[in-house]
Scaffold this active site. Structure first.
Site, PDB file in Angstrom:
ATOM      1  CE  LYS A 204      -4.611  -1.755   1.344  1.00 16.32           C
ATOM      2  NZ  LYS A 204      -5.513  -2.026   2.271  1.00 16.32           N
ATOM      3  NE  ARG A 243      -8.109  -8.171   0.136  1.00 13.71           N
ATOM      4  CZ  ARG A 243      -7.638  -7.190  -0.741  1.00 13.71           C
ATOM      5  NH1 ARG A 243      -6.372  -6.701  -0.669  1.00 13.71           N
ATOM      6  NH2 ARG A 243      -8.363  -7.307  -1.986  1.00 13.71           N
TER       7      ARG A 243
HETATM    8  N1  PMM Z   1      -7.480  -3.562   0.681  1.00  6.35           N
HETATM    9  C1  PMM Z   1      -7.919  -3.462  -0.592  1.00  6.35           C
HETATM   10  C2  PMM Z   1      -9.016  -4.209  -0.988  1.00  6.35           C
HETATM   11  N2  PMM Z   1      -9.758  -5.204  -0.326  1.00  6.35           N
HETATM   12  N3  PMM Z   1     -10.205  -5.775   1.963  1.00  6.35           N
HETATM   13  C3  PMM Z   1      -9.967  -5.859   3.212  1.00  6.35           C
HETATM   14  N4  PMM Z   1     -10.725  -6.626   4.129  1.00  6.35           N
HETATM   15  N5  PMM Z   1      -8.943  -5.209   3.643  1.00  6.35           N
HETATM   16  C4  PMM Z   1      -8.093  -4.465   2.938  1.00  6.35           C
HETATM   17  O1  PMM Z   1      -7.165  -3.848   3.453  1.00  6.35           O
HETATM   18  C5  PMM Z   1      -8.355  -4.282   1.437  1.00  6.35           C
HETATM   19  C6  PMM Z   1      -9.391  -5.031   0.917  1.00  6.35           C
HETATM   20  C7  PMM Z   1      -6.927  -2.509  -1.436  1.00  6.35           C
HETATM   21  O2  PMM Z   1      -6.112  -3.335  -1.951  1.00  6.35           O
HETATM   22  P1  PMM Z   1      -5.886  -3.854  -3.244  1.00  6.35           P
HETATM   23  O3  PMM Z   1      -6.237  -2.846  -4.552  1.00  6.35           O
HETATM   24  O4  PMM Z   1      -4.371  -4.596  -3.370  1.00  6.35           O
HETATM   25  O5  PMM Z   1      -6.803  -5.157  -3.475  1.00  6.35           O
END
Ligand code: PMM
Length: 263
Positions: A204, A243
């Site tokens: 991030k 994640r």
């Molecule tokens: N971050 C993203 C998308 N979905 N879901 C949860 N539960 N927690 C997160 O921190 C989160 C998420 C954004 O990141 P990406 O674009 O790499 O999916």
């Protein structure tokens, strides 16, 4: 939890897994590399992202959910919409990962209660288009914990069993640089909710900003070492899941943490 964004525009892996075959191959690789759950998203939540229609979201996500659940792979679907969640659960998903914690769609809590699936409730203050404007806090840890507690109360009041819930502070969602670090330092306060915790820090912006401030300009796909440091530290604190995009390196790091903690 391995991330599979089937979107053209997610900040880290957008556009890479557009085709069905690429998405399935990547999910299988993440499972071989040690992921326990694959989280599939069909709508980018990158800051400033425009929403896509439910039809497009479902068209992107559902065939992949079906194919992977047929292969016995545990699937979570990253959606804020009950209509998508409902279809994803019918297609075999076992978790809904709702970055809005049930705030974006008032039907979501009832659906989850009815279906009895796992539900990840993230701290959220608004859709991606203007979430950066909603990052004013006087005490970020206290407010995030308080707002998540309110969500948990509402979700359990709707009939969701607390055994089916996990919480997530939502790093980068209505949080600016330092606020993310405060939340990570304040994990103990989040633990007071007595629910499993998911952390999504992988690649991030706040990691990129930190590295830049140290003189190292790291585009998203070069933030793995920084991600691993976070995964290791939060695993040591007993979080339920991380994640992440690069499953293999995170799995290895977490295996070390677990071995360290075992006598
Ligand atoms: N971050 C993203 C998308 N979905 N879901 C949860 N539960 N927690 C997160 O921190 C989160 C998420 C954004 O990141 P990406 O674009 O790499 O999916």
């Amino acid at each position: 939890m391995g991330v599979l964004n089937v979107t053209p525009d997610s900040f880290s892996d957008g556009g890479r897994y557009d085709s069905f075959d690429q998405a399935i191959d990547h999910a299988r690789t993440m499972i071989e590399d040690g992921a326990d759950i694959i989280d599939i998203g069909g709508e980018s939540t990158r800051p400033g992202a425009e929403r896509v229609s439910p039809a497009i979201e479902m068209e992107r996500v559902l065939p992949i959910v079906e194919a992977l659940t047929d292969a016995g792979i545990p699937i979570s679907v990253d959606t804020t919409r009950s209509i998508t969640a409902d279809a994803a659960l019918r297609a075999g998903a076992c978790f809904i990962n709702d970055v809005s914690g049930g705030l974006a769609d008032p039907e979501m809590p009832n659906l989850i209660a009815e279906r009895g699936c796992g539900y990840i409730a993230m701290h959220w203050r608004g859709h991606s288009i203007d979430m950066d404007r909603k990052s004013t806090y006087t005490d970020v840890v206290g407010e995030v914990v308080g707002e998540l507690q309110e969500r948990v109360d509402a979700l359990t009041a709707a009939g969701i069993k607390s055994e089916r819930l996990a919480i997530d502070p939502g790093l980068g969602f209505s949080k600016q640089g330092e606020q993310n670090w405060e939340l990570l330092r304040g994990l103990d306060a989040l633990k007071s909710l007595n629910l499993p915790i998911l952390i999504g820090a992988s690649r991030k912006r706040f990691l990129g900003d930190l590295l830049k401030s140290q003189g190292a300009d790291r585009p998203v796909d070069q933030r793995e070492a920084a991600t691993l440091a976070i995964s290791t530290l939060v695993a040591r604190q007993g979080v339920w899941a991380v994640r992440v995009h690069d499953v293999r390196s995170n799995r290895d790091a977490i295996d070390v943490v677990q071995r360290w903690g075992r006598r």
